[in-house]
Design a protein around this motif. Structure first.
Motif, PDB file in Angstrom:
ATOM      1  N   ALA A  98      75.359 -29.401  47.535  1.00 60.48           N
ATOM      2  CA  ALA A  98      74.262 -29.360  46.572  1.00 60.48           C
ATOM      3  C   ALA A  98      72.971 -29.689  47.316  1.00 60.48           C
ATOM      4  N   ARG A  99      71.892 -29.084  46.901  1.00 62.28           N
ATOM      5  CA  ARG A  99      70.635 -29.229  47.639  1.00 62.28           C
ATOM      6  C   ARG A  99      69.506 -29.738  46.768  1.00 62.28           C
ATOM      7  N   TYR A 100      69.833 -30.255  45.610  1.00 61.63           N
ATOM      8  CA  TYR A 100      68.763 -30.780  44.750  1.00 61.63           C
ATOM      9  C   TYR A 100      68.468 -32.224  45.161  1.00 61.63           C
ATOM     10  N   PRO A 101      67.328 -32.773  44.690  1.00 61.34           N
ATOM     11  CA  PRO A 101      66.970 -34.146  45.073  1.00 61.34           C
ATOM     12  C   PRO A 101      68.031 -35.141  44.635  1.00 61.34           C
ATOM     13  N   ALA A 102      68.155 -36.209  45.401  1.00 58.41           N
ATOM     14  CA  ALA A 102      69.098 -37.290  45.090  1.00 58.41           C
ATOM     15  C   ALA A 102      70.539 -36.820  45.075  1.00 58.41           C
ATOM     16  N   CYS A 103      70.812 -35.717  45.796  1.00 59.55           N
ATOM     17  CA  CYS A 103      72.170 -35.202  45.767  1.00 59.55           C
ATOM     18  C   CYS A 103      73.076 -36.047  46.647  1.00 59.55           C
ATOM     19  N   GLY A 104      74.366 -35.885  46.475  1.00 58.37           N
ATOM     20  CA  GLY A 104      75.382 -36.561  47.256  1.00 58.37           C
ATOM     21  C   GLY A 104      75.798 -35.644  48.349  1.00 58.37           C
ATOM     22  N   PRO A 105      77.076 -35.455  48.582  1.00 61.74           N
ATOM     23  CA  PRO A 105      78.113 -36.190  47.872  1.00 61.74           C
ATOM     24  C   PRO A 105      78.511 -37.452  48.645  1.00 61.74           C
ATOM     25  N   GLN A 106      79.122 -38.360  47.942  1.00 68.51           N
ATOM     26  CA  GLN A 106      79.787 -39.483  48.591  1.00 68.51           C
ATOM     27  C   GLN A 106      81.279 -39.179  48.562  1.00 68.51           C
ATOM     28  N   HIS A 107      81.940 -39.426  49.680  1.00 70.06           N
ATOM     29  CA  HIS A 107      83.395 -39.273  49.663  1.00 70.06           C
ATOM     30  C   HIS A 107      84.001 -40.503  49.018  1.00 70.06           C
ATOM     31  N   LEU A 108      84.992 -40.276  48.190  1.00 68.38           N
ATOM     32  CA  LEU A 108      85.656 -41.415  47.550  1.00 68.38           C
ATOM     33  C   LEU A 108      86.490 -42.147  48.590  1.00 68.38           C
ATOM     34  N   PRO A 109      86.377 -43.458  48.630  1.00 64.81           N
ATOM     35  CA  PRO A 109      87.247 -44.210  49.543  1.00 64.81           C
ATOM     36  C   PRO A 109      88.698 -43.974  49.150  1.00 64.81           C
ATOM     37  N   GLY A 110      89.527 -43.689  50.151  1.00 67.57           N
ATOM     38  CA  GLY A 110      90.911 -43.269  49.907  1.00 67.57           C
ATOM     39  C   GLY A 110      91.675 -44.167  48.943  1.00 67.57           C
ATOM     40  N   GLY A 111      91.987 -43.642  47.793  1.00 66.22           N
ATOM     41  CA  GLY A 111      92.864 -44.355  46.872  1.00 66.22           C
ATOM     42  C   GLY A 111      92.193 -45.423  46.045  1.00 66.22           C
ATOM     43  N   SER A 112      91.075 -45.980  46.533  1.00 68.53           N
ATOM     44  CA  SER A 112      90.561 -47.169  45.856  1.00 68.53           C
ATOM     45  C   SER A 112      89.875 -46.857  44.535  1.00 68.53           C
ATOM     46  N   ALA A 113      89.697 -45.573  44.213  1.00 65.24           N
ATOM     47  CA  ALA A 113      89.068 -45.259  42.930  1.00 65.24           C
ATOM     48  C   ALA A 113      90.038 -45.444  41.766  1.00 65.24           C
ATOM     49  N   ALA A 114      91.329 -45.589  42.056  1.00 72.04           N
ATOM     50  CA  ALA A 114      92.317 -45.744  40.986  1.00 72.04           C
ATOM     51  C   ALA A 114      92.478 -47.212  40.609  1.00 72.04           C
ATOM     52  N   ILE A 115      92.538 -47.468  39.325  1.00 69.79           N
ATOM     53  CA  ILE A 115      92.843 -48.813  38.818  1.00 69.79           C
ATOM     54  C   ILE A 115      93.979 -48.651  37.813  1.00 69.79           C
ATOM     55  N   ALA A 116      95.017 -49.463  37.942  1.00 72.35           N
ATOM     56  CA  ALA A 116      96.180 -49.340  37.058  1.00 72.35           C
ATOM     57  C   ALA A 116      95.769 -49.640  35.613  1.00 72.35           C
ATOM     58  N   PRO A 117      96.375 -48.922  34.646  1.00 70.22           N
ATOM     59  CA  PRO A 117      96.008 -49.126  33.241  1.00 70.22           C
ATOM     60  C   PRO A 117      96.067 -50.593  32.810  1.00 70.22           C
ATOM     61  N   ALA A 118      97.099 -51.314  33.223  1.00 69.13           N
ATOM     62  CA  ALA A 118      97.227 -52.714  32.774  1.00 69.13           C
ATOM     63  C   ALA A 118      96.085 -53.566  33.323  1.00 69.13           C
ATOM     64  N   ASP A 119      95.670 -53.282  34.572  1.00 72.17           N
ATOM     65  CA  ASP A 119      94.575 -54.056  35.161  1.00 72.17           C
ATOM     66  C   ASP A 119      93.253 -53.744  34.471  1.00 72.17           C
ATOM     67  N   LEU A 120      93.014 -52.452  34.219  1.00 73.53           N
ATOM     68  CA  LEU A 120      91.765 -52.088  33.547  1.00 73.53           C
ATOM     69  C   LEU A 120      91.753 -52.619  32.115  1.00 73.53           C
ATOM     70  N   ALA A 121      92.908 -52.531  31.451  1.00 78.26           N
ATOM     71  CA  ALA A 121      92.989 -53.033  30.075  1.00 78.26           C
ATOM     72  C   ALA A 121      92.708 -54.532  30.034  1.00 78.26           C
ATOM     73  N   ALA A 122      93.276 -55.292  30.973  1.00 78.87           N
ATOM     74  CA  ALA A 122      93.030 -56.740  31.004  1.00 78.87           C
ATOM     75  C   ALA A 122      91.557 -57.016  31.263  1.00 78.87           C
ATOM     76  N   TYR A 123      90.965 -56.244  32.173  1.00 86.10           N
ATOM     77  CA  TYR A 123      89.544 -56.426  32.503  1.00 86.10           C
ATOM     78  C   TYR A 123      88.662 -56.152  31.280  1.00 86.10           C
ATOM     79  N   LEU A 124      88.916 -55.040  30.614  1.00 83.72           N
ATOM     80  CA  LEU A 124      88.069 -54.672  29.474  1.00 83.72           C
ATOM     81  C   LEU A 124      88.274 -55.623  28.296  1.00 83.72           C
ATOM     82  N   ARG A 125      89.531 -55.980  28.041  1.00 79.51           N
ATOM     83  CA  ARG A 125      89.799 -56.879  26.915  1.00 79.51           C
ATOM     84  C   ARG A 125      89.205 -58.265  27.161  1.00 79.51           C
ATOM     85  N   ALA A 126      89.069 -58.645  28.444  1.00 81.26           N
ATOM     86  CA  ALA A 126      88.539 -59.974  28.770  1.00 81.26           C
ATOM     87  C   ALA A 126      87.016 -60.038  28.610  1.00 81.26           C
ATOM     88  N   ARG A 127      86.368 -58.870  28.560  1.00 81.59           N
ATOM     89  CA  ARG A 127      84.903 -58.869  28.377  1.00 81.59           C
ATOM     90  C   ARG A 127      84.529 -59.575  27.073  1.00 81.59           C
TER      91      ARG A 127
END
Lengths: 273, 273
Positions: free
Chosen positions: B63-92
């Motif tokens: 992409a060639r528009y202003p403020a374009c990326g891309p950023q490569h996703l760090p391997g695997g770390s973009a995933a969060i297990a449902p139980a962990d995300l659920a605990a995090y969100l419910r704790a808010r």
């Protein structure tokens, strides 16, 4: 008499945090050694937020309203490192291409069981859900949205040009209303509740944030929402409870493609004061 | 001529996914062996969503528009297990008691640098931020909100009774407007943009979701927002850019208390179709 909370006199250390934390200011104690409790008339204005029982370090406060908790947080697992959460959130993409595979009802229920903890104004929790799980029914409803756009376009609606494009694309076999998703999730609430729209957007944002954790993707169905709030035929087909209005709709399903990169977005535009 | 995307002819495998994924349908190829590219006139309607470069398995699309990326996703770390995300969100929890400690500007910037990836209608990215970082200025602005409520209450505003309570509480030294938070974050955008409010609520929801990861707490400042959208004196004090309106405000700071439990919320109310 309605007692929304009770305090265990043996467990309570009189630390006073429940008094500090109550957003309605309806918990008090007479002297430093007295047990905290509701002020007279407090039950009537309790917002049932549950902060008092959630915060008590001694676990001495119990809420007694319907659907009350508390759940104990699993030790430590509620924390997610900023870099991990940032990667997760930045990796979220709006999904407009779905696999044909259906999502189990149990998975959708598990997702909504997270979303029910989203905040709402005065803890009103006004959001109800219509989940159109049958893909054929999603197509039928999208068709009703298109039928409304076809009419609105002929009647000179301000968005007639855009509706014309959506109708022609639909006629050519491409669904830009629900994006060919197998499922459609509609947040609905009492049309007279002035906070319903904002609370619904917050809840749907939680749904979108939580979805990738379950392997799911979503797309805000703005065109569907426009039709649903304007078309009597579509409103009848949705069959929401008396007095309820569709607040916003979201397509849901398994994404057809993986996105290995994060595209750019505008830099933060912030003024400091 | 404006070329919002370019495709590397050596790297491109002609898989066609960029064509499939483009929400505007402006990428095409003549034959199966030809290089995909923008259709004539495509540049003018490109929404700069970056899906094409983010999805390409070969990394062949830029992409060639202003403020374009891309950023490569760090391997695997973009995933969060449902139980962990659920605990995090419910704790808010909505935070109404803050430590006096200020949050570094760098931390607030890091938080907003996540929030800028929140979705927006047609990828409009309309949200700008006013961060009131000086706690004394937060108090001054809250005082202006109270001054407006004092007047509105006298003038018979429909919420006069509630405003009266907020004014009396303020006079007694308790800030129910910004909850004594050290900082106030205001999302603002072009007042004429019909999607600005919804996009701002989504962005603020992201801010609230991401905040606990940084150890921070938030509270939707609805009373402040009411005053900010109605009081000329407060509007002048905010000094937003010409044509911009405050969309919603949020208190921000370090929570004074930890919540070891999750309170109850209504069970999911869902209709299946």
């Amino acid at each position: 008499m309605d007692h929304p909370i009770t305090v265990d006199s043996d467990a309570c250390t009189r630390c006073g945090i429940c008094i500090e934390i109550c957003p309605m200011g309806i918990i008090a104690q007479d002297g430093p050694d007295d047990l905290p409790g509701l002020v007279p008339g407090g039950a009537a204005v309790c917002s049932r937020c549950g902060h008092c029982e959630a915060v008590c370090p001694a676990g001495a406060v119990s809420a007694r309203y319907p659907a009350c908790g508390p759940q104990h947080l699993p030790g430590g697992s509620a924390a997610i490192a900023p870099a991990d959460l940032a990667a997760y959130l930045r990796a979220r993409r709006t999904v407009r291409r779905y696999r044909e595979e259906c999502v189990d009802r149990e998975t959708v229920e598990a997702l909504l069981d997270v979303v029910r903890f989203a905040p709402s104004g005065m803890n009103g929790q006004p959001v109800h859900w219509l989940v159109v799980h049958d893909p054929a029914e999603v197509r039928r409803l999208a068709g009703l949205a298109i039928a409304w756009m076809r009419e609105a376009s002929r009647a000179g609606h301000p968005m007639a040009d855009l509706f014309g494009v959506l109708v022609r694309t639909w006629d050519a076999g491409v669904d830009q209303i629900c994006r060919g998703a197998p499922h459609l999730v509609i947040a609905h609430a009492d049309a007279k509740n002035p906070m319903a729209y904002t609370d619904s957007i917050i809840a749907l944002t939680w749904l979108e944030v939580a979805a990738p954790s379950f392997g799911l993707g979503t797309c805000w169905a703005g065109f569907f929402q426009m039709a649903a709030s304007a078309s009597p035929a579509l409103a009848e087909a949705l069959g929401l409870p008396e007095g309820h209005a569709p607040q916003y709709a979201m397509a849901l399903g398994y994404p057809a493609y993986r996105f290995p990169r994060v595209p750019g977005r505008e830099p933060v535009r912030v003024t400091w004061r």
